[in-house]
Design a protein around this motif. Structure first.
Motif, PDB file in Angstrom:
ATOM      1  N   ARG A 168       0.837  -1.215   0.000  1.00  0.00           N
ATOM      2  CA  ARG A 168       0.000   0.000   0.000  1.00  0.00           C
ATOM      3  C   ARG A 168       0.859   1.248   0.000  1.00  0.00           C
ATOM      4  NH1 ARG A 168      -3.237  -3.161   3.445  1.00  0.00           N
ATOM      5  NH2 ARG A 168      -2.258  -2.257   5.300  1.00  0.00           N
ATOM      6  N   ALA A 169       1.964   1.209   0.757  1.00  0.00           N
ATOM      7  CA  ALA A 169       2.852   2.370   0.801  1.00  0.00           C
ATOM      8  C   ALA A 169       3.456   2.641  -0.563  1.00  0.00           C
ATOM      9  CB  ALA A 169       3.951   2.146   1.839  1.00  0.00           C
ATOM     10  N   LEU A 170       3.880   1.586  -1.254  1.00  0.00           N
ATOM     11  CA  LEU A 170       4.459   1.757  -2.581  1.00  0.00           C
ATOM     12  C   LEU A 170       3.429   2.264  -3.571  1.00  0.00           C
ATOM     13  CD1 LEU A 170       6.718  -1.415  -2.841  1.00  0.00           C
ATOM     14  CD2 LEU A 170       7.503   0.956  -2.848  1.00  0.00           C
ATOM     15  N   ARG A 171       2.215   1.801  -3.443  1.00  0.00           N
ATOM     16  CA  ARG A 171       1.183   2.246  -4.379  1.00  0.00           C
ATOM     17  C   ARG A 171       0.843   3.721  -4.136  1.00  0.00           C
ATOM     18  NH1 ARG A 171      -5.048   0.112  -5.442  1.00  0.00           N
ATOM     19  NH2 ARG A 171      -5.375   1.492  -7.217  1.00  0.00           N
ATOM     20  N   PHE A 172       0.879   4.159  -2.890  1.00  0.00           N
ATOM     21  CA  PHE A 172       0.543   5.551  -2.603  1.00  0.00           C
ATOM     22  C   PHE A 172       1.591   6.506  -3.160  1.00  0.00           C
ATOM     23  CE2 PHE A 172       1.077   9.254   0.186  1.00  0.00           C
ATOM     24  CZ  PHE A 172      -0.095   9.916  -0.148  1.00  0.00           C
ATOM     25  N   ALA A 173       2.848   6.292  -2.828  1.00  0.00           N
ATOM     26  CA  ALA A 173       3.913   7.196  -3.299  1.00  0.00           C
ATOM     27  C   ALA A 173       5.245   6.469  -3.206  1.00  0.00           C
ATOM     28  CB  ALA A 173       3.953   8.474  -2.468  1.00  0.00           C
ATOM     29  N   ARG A 174       6.036   6.585  -4.259  1.00  0.00           N
ATOM     30  CA  ARG A 174       7.339   5.936  -4.296  1.00  0.00           C
ATOM     31  C   ARG A 174       8.208   6.672  -5.306  1.00  0.00           C
ATOM     32  NH1 ARG A 174       3.730   3.150  -7.265  1.00  0.00           N
ATOM     33  NH2 ARG A 174       4.242   2.851  -9.474  1.00  0.00           N
ATOM     34  N   THR A 175       9.487   6.391  -5.259  1.00  0.00           N
ATOM     35  CA  THR A 175      10.372   6.893  -6.303  1.00  0.00           C
ATOM     36  C   THR A 175      10.418   5.883  -7.443  1.00  0.00           C
ATOM     37  OG1 THR A 175      12.274   5.941  -5.131  1.00  0.00           O
ATOM     38  CG2 THR A 175      11.821   8.295  -4.797  1.00  0.00           C
ATOM     39  N   CYS A 176      10.390   6.386  -8.660  1.00  0.00           N
ATOM     40  CA  CYS A 176      10.574   5.582  -9.866  1.00  0.00           C
ATOM     41  C   CYS A 176      11.849   6.150 -10.487  1.00  0.00           C
ATOM     42  CB  CYS A 176       9.367   5.728 -10.796  1.00  0.00           C
ATOM     43  SG  CYS A 176       9.508   4.894 -12.385  1.00  0.00           S
ATOM     44  N   TYR A 177      12.974   5.484 -10.275  1.00  0.00           N
ATOM     45  CA  TYR A 177      14.283   6.059 -10.570  1.00  0.00           C
ATOM     46  C   TYR A 177      14.450   7.322  -9.716  1.00  0.00           C
ATOM     47  CZ  TYR A 177      14.094   2.696 -14.346  1.00  0.00           C
ATOM     48  OH  TYR A 177      13.967   1.536 -15.060  1.00  0.00           O
ATOM     49  N   ASP A 178      14.366   8.518 -10.311  1.00  0.00           N
ATOM     50  CA  ASP A 178      14.567   9.727  -9.507  1.00  0.00           C
ATOM     51  C   ASP A 178      13.364  10.660  -9.552  1.00  0.00           C
ATOM     52  OD1 ASP A 178      14.753  10.538 -12.121  1.00  0.00           O
ATOM     53  OD2 ASP A 178      16.709  11.511 -11.934  1.00  0.00           O
ATOM     54  N   HIS A 179      12.184  10.129  -9.871  1.00  0.00           N
ATOM     55  CA  HIS A 179      10.989  10.955  -9.877  1.00  0.00           C
ATOM     56  C   HIS A 179       9.888  10.282  -9.050  1.00  0.00           C
ATOM     57  CE1 HIS A 179      11.066   8.394 -13.506  1.00  0.00           C
ATOM     58  NE2 HIS A 179       9.780   8.208 -13.250  1.00  0.00           N
ATOM     59  N   VAL A 180       8.788  10.997  -8.828  1.00  0.00           N
ATOM     60  CA  VAL A 180       7.731  10.525  -7.937  1.00  0.00           C
ATOM     61  C   VAL A 180       6.680   9.751  -8.728  1.00  0.00           C
ATOM     62  CG1 VAL A 180       5.949  11.207  -6.285  1.00  0.00           C
ATOM     63  CG2 VAL A 180       8.099  12.473  -6.385  1.00  0.00           C
ATOM     64  N   ALA A 181       6.339   8.586  -8.231  1.00  0.00           N
ATOM     65  CA  ALA A 181       5.348   7.728  -8.877  1.00  0.00           C
ATOM     66  C   ALA A 181       4.273   7.363  -7.863  1.00  0.00           C
ATOM     67  CB  ALA A 181       6.026   6.483  -9.442  1.00  0.00           C
ATOM     68  N   GLY A 182       3.403   6.457  -8.274  1.00  0.00           N
ATOM     69  CA  GLY A 182       2.297   6.066  -7.408  1.00  0.00           C
ATOM     70  C   GLY A 182       1.146   7.058  -7.496  1.00  0.00           C
ATOM     71  N   LEU A 198       4.958  12.065 -14.456  1.00  0.00           N
ATOM     72  CA  LEU A 198       6.032  12.877 -15.017  1.00  0.00           C
ATOM     73  C   LEU A 198       7.393  12.326 -14.625  1.00  0.00           C
ATOM     74  CD1 LEU A 198       7.019  15.516 -16.418  1.00  0.00           C
ATOM     75  CD2 LEU A 198       6.759  16.644 -14.184  1.00  0.00           C
ATOM     76  N   ALA A 199       8.291  12.226 -15.610  1.00  0.00           N
ATOM     77  CA  ALA A 199       9.676  11.799 -15.381  1.00  0.00           C
ATOM     78  C   ALA A 199      10.590  12.851 -16.002  1.00  0.00           C
ATOM     79  CB  ALA A 199       9.901  10.412 -15.974  1.00  0.00           C
ATOM     80  N   GLY A 200      11.719  12.437 -16.543  1.00  0.00           N
ATOM     81  CA  GLY A 200      12.623  13.370 -17.204  1.00  0.00           C
ATOM     82  C   GLY A 200      13.246  14.373 -16.250  1.00  0.00           C
ATOM     83  N   GLY A 201      13.870  15.401 -16.821  1.00  0.00           N
ATOM     84  CA  GLY A 201      14.526  16.416 -16.009  1.00  0.00           C
ATOM     85  C   GLY A 201      13.575  17.153 -15.092  1.00  0.00           C
ATOM     86  N   LEU A 202      12.383  17.465 -15.586  1.00  0.00           N
ATOM     87  CA  LEU A 202      11.417  18.193 -14.767  1.00  0.00           C
ATOM     88  C   LEU A 202      10.883  17.315 -13.643  1.00  0.00           C
ATOM     89  CD1 LEU A 202       9.869  20.778 -14.268  1.00  0.00           C
ATOM     90  CD2 LEU A 202       8.159  20.042 -15.936  1.00  0.00           C
ATOM     91  N   GLY A 203      10.627  16.045 -13.940  1.00  0.00           N
ATOM     92  CA  GLY A 203      10.162  15.135 -12.904  1.00  0.00           C
ATOM     93  C   GLY A 203      11.190  14.949 -11.805  1.00  0.00           C
ATOM     94  N   ALA A 204      12.466  14.842 -12.185  1.00  0.00           N
ATOM     95  CA  ALA A 204      13.537  14.698 -11.199  1.00  0.00           C
ATOM     96  C   ALA A 204      13.669  15.945 -10.337  1.00  0.00           C
ATOM     97  CB  ALA A 204      14.856  14.397 -11.910  1.00  0.00           C
ATOM     98  N   ALA A 205      13.530  17.121 -10.967  1.00  0.00           N
ATOM     99  CA  ALA A 205      13.631  18.377 -10.222  1.00  0.00           C
ATOM    100  C   ALA A 205      12.484  18.508  -9.221  1.00  0.00           C
ATOM    101  CB  ALA A 205      13.629  19.553 -11.197  1.00  0.00           C
ATOM    102  N   LEU A 206      11.286  18.085  -9.619  1.00  0.00           N
ATOM    103  CA  LEU A 206      10.155  18.133  -8.696  1.00  0.00           C
ATOM    104  C   LEU A 206      10.373  17.202  -7.512  1.00  0.00           C
ATOM    105  CD1 LEU A 206       6.895  18.282 -10.876  1.00  0.00           C
ATOM    106  CD2 LEU A 206       7.675  19.953  -9.186  1.00  0.00           C
ATOM    107  N   ALA A 207      10.840  15.996  -7.776  1.00  0.00           N
ATOM    108  CA  ALA A 207      11.083  15.043  -6.692  1.00  0.00           C
ATOM    109  C   ALA A 207      12.128  15.577  -5.719  1.00  0.00           C
ATOM    110  CB  ALA A 207      11.516  13.706  -7.263  1.00  0.00           C
ATOM    111  N   ALA A 208      13.205  16.146  -6.260  1.00  0.00           N
ATOM    112  CA  ALA A 208      14.246  16.709  -5.404  1.00  0.00           C
ATOM    113  C   ALA A 208      13.697  17.848  -4.557  1.00  0.00           C
ATOM    114  CB  ALA A 208      15.417  17.189  -6.266  1.00  0.00           C
ATOM    115  N   ARG A 209      12.856  18.673  -5.165  1.00  0.00           N
ATOM    116  CA  ARG A 209      12.258  19.791  -4.443  1.00  0.00           C
ATOM    117  C   ARG A 209      11.356  19.297  -3.321  1.00  0.00           C
ATOM    118  NH1 ARG A 209      12.828  24.946  -2.798  1.00  0.00           N
ATOM    119  NH2 ARG A 209      10.819  26.009  -2.627  1.00  0.00           N
ATOM    120  N   PHE A 210      10.552  18.289  -3.601  1.00  0.00           N
ATOM    121  CA  PHE A 210       9.649  17.743  -2.581  1.00  0.00           C
ATOM    122  C   PHE A 210      10.445  17.213  -1.387  1.00  0.00           C
ATOM    123  CE2 PHE A 210       5.893  16.529  -5.600  1.00  0.00           C
ATOM    124  CZ  PHE A 210       5.745  17.866  -5.927  1.00  0.00           C
ATOM    125  N   LEU A 211      11.563  16.544  -1.663  1.00  0.00           N
ATOM    126  CA  LEU A 211      12.388  15.992  -0.581  1.00  0.00           C
ATOM    127  C   LEU A 211      13.110  17.106   0.182  1.00  0.00           C
ATOM    128  CD1 LEU A 211      13.811  12.902  -2.490  1.00  0.00           C
ATOM    129  CD2 LEU A 211      12.475  12.788  -0.375  1.00  0.00           C
TER     130      LEU A 211
END
Length: 252
Positions: A105-119, A204-217
């Motif tokens: 359930r935790a993985l389905r809610f939110a997880r990293t997919c490489y370096d971006h946010v998935a789930g 979303l993945a790519g450069g923008l997806g990675a930047a968003l994930a980094a910002r969230f963290l």
């Protein structure tokens, strides 16, 4: 004559095994899942899931779709109707353990997919970016649903999105400068998308997806359940920030 009366008891027996019902329930929302994911969500071993899937496929209740090296399983719509009907006449099961299925359930809610946010969190943020004009679809199909030909659980070879006119303003609300992200991405595409394996929608993945994930963290909007773990936890601060800035409200 085509035969005798329908063997209802034989089909009903497929729904009488608690472990098999967990497999059916994991598929009841229309997702197509790999056996390994089903094993995690149903709390079963890989051989156990395979045995149940073989019986369900033989009965025509489950369909299989191959994508790359993996096979994904989907519950047929008429099987969903049977499951829902049985649920209406069934008592609630007592909760005996909180451990079973917790990680899935935790993985389905939110997880990293490489370096971006998935789930569920990742697809919700992506959908909000489309709704607010930071991203626009280029294929005439609104939203982030799976398109015909999209391979399950894989990055999209070609994606139907472009930056929208509201991108600078919307992404600034999240603390990102689009031009700076674009300049820092190197040879990596700014926009790339995956078909989320758990939600069956684009994230979303790519450069923008990675930047968003980094910002969230960095902002503490999401944290990892533990070091090295892919599952992410949405903090209260993050929930407030995403609700206020993007209108994203996702229950864990």
């Amino acid at each position: 004559m085509s035969g005798g009366d329908a063997d209802i008891a034989r089909t009903a027996a497929l729904f009488a095994d608690p472990a098999r019902v967990r497999v059916l329930t994991a598929l009841a929302d229309g997702r197509a899942l790999a056996a390994s994911v089903l094993a995690a969500e149903a709390g079963l071993s890989a051989p156990g899931v395979s045995a149940h899937l073989a019986k369900l496929r033989e009965a025509g209740l489950v369909e299989a779709e191959r994508s790359g090296r993996h096979r994904f399983y989907r519950l047929r719509p008429d099987a969903v109707e049977i499951l829902e009907t049985l649920a209406r006449f069934s008592p609630a099961r007592p909760v005996t353990s909180l451990r079973s299925g917790t990680r899935a359930r935790a993985l389905r809610f939110a997880r990293t997919c490489y370096d971006h946010v998935a789930g569920r969190l990742g697809v919700s943020v992506t959908a909000a970016l489309v709704e607010r004009g930071a991203l626009v679809t280029t294929d005439g199909v609104p939203g982030t649903s799976r398109r015909p030909g999209d391979a399950l659980s894989q990055p999209l070879a070609e994606h139907p999105y472009a930056l929208g006119p509201e991108a600078p303003e919307v992404l600034a609300l999240l603390g990102l400068d689009v031009d700076a992200v674009d300049a820092a991405r190197g040879r990596r595409p700014l926009l790339k998308f995956c078909l989320d394996w758990s939600e069956q929608r684009h994230h979303l993945a790519g450069g923008l997806g990675a930047a968003l994930a980094a910002r969230f963290l960095e902002q503490g909007w999401v944290t990892r359940h533990r070091p090295g773990h892919r599952a992410l936890r949405l903090t209260d601060t993050g929930a407030d920030a995403l609700a206020g800035r993007l209108g994203v409200r996702v229950a864990g």
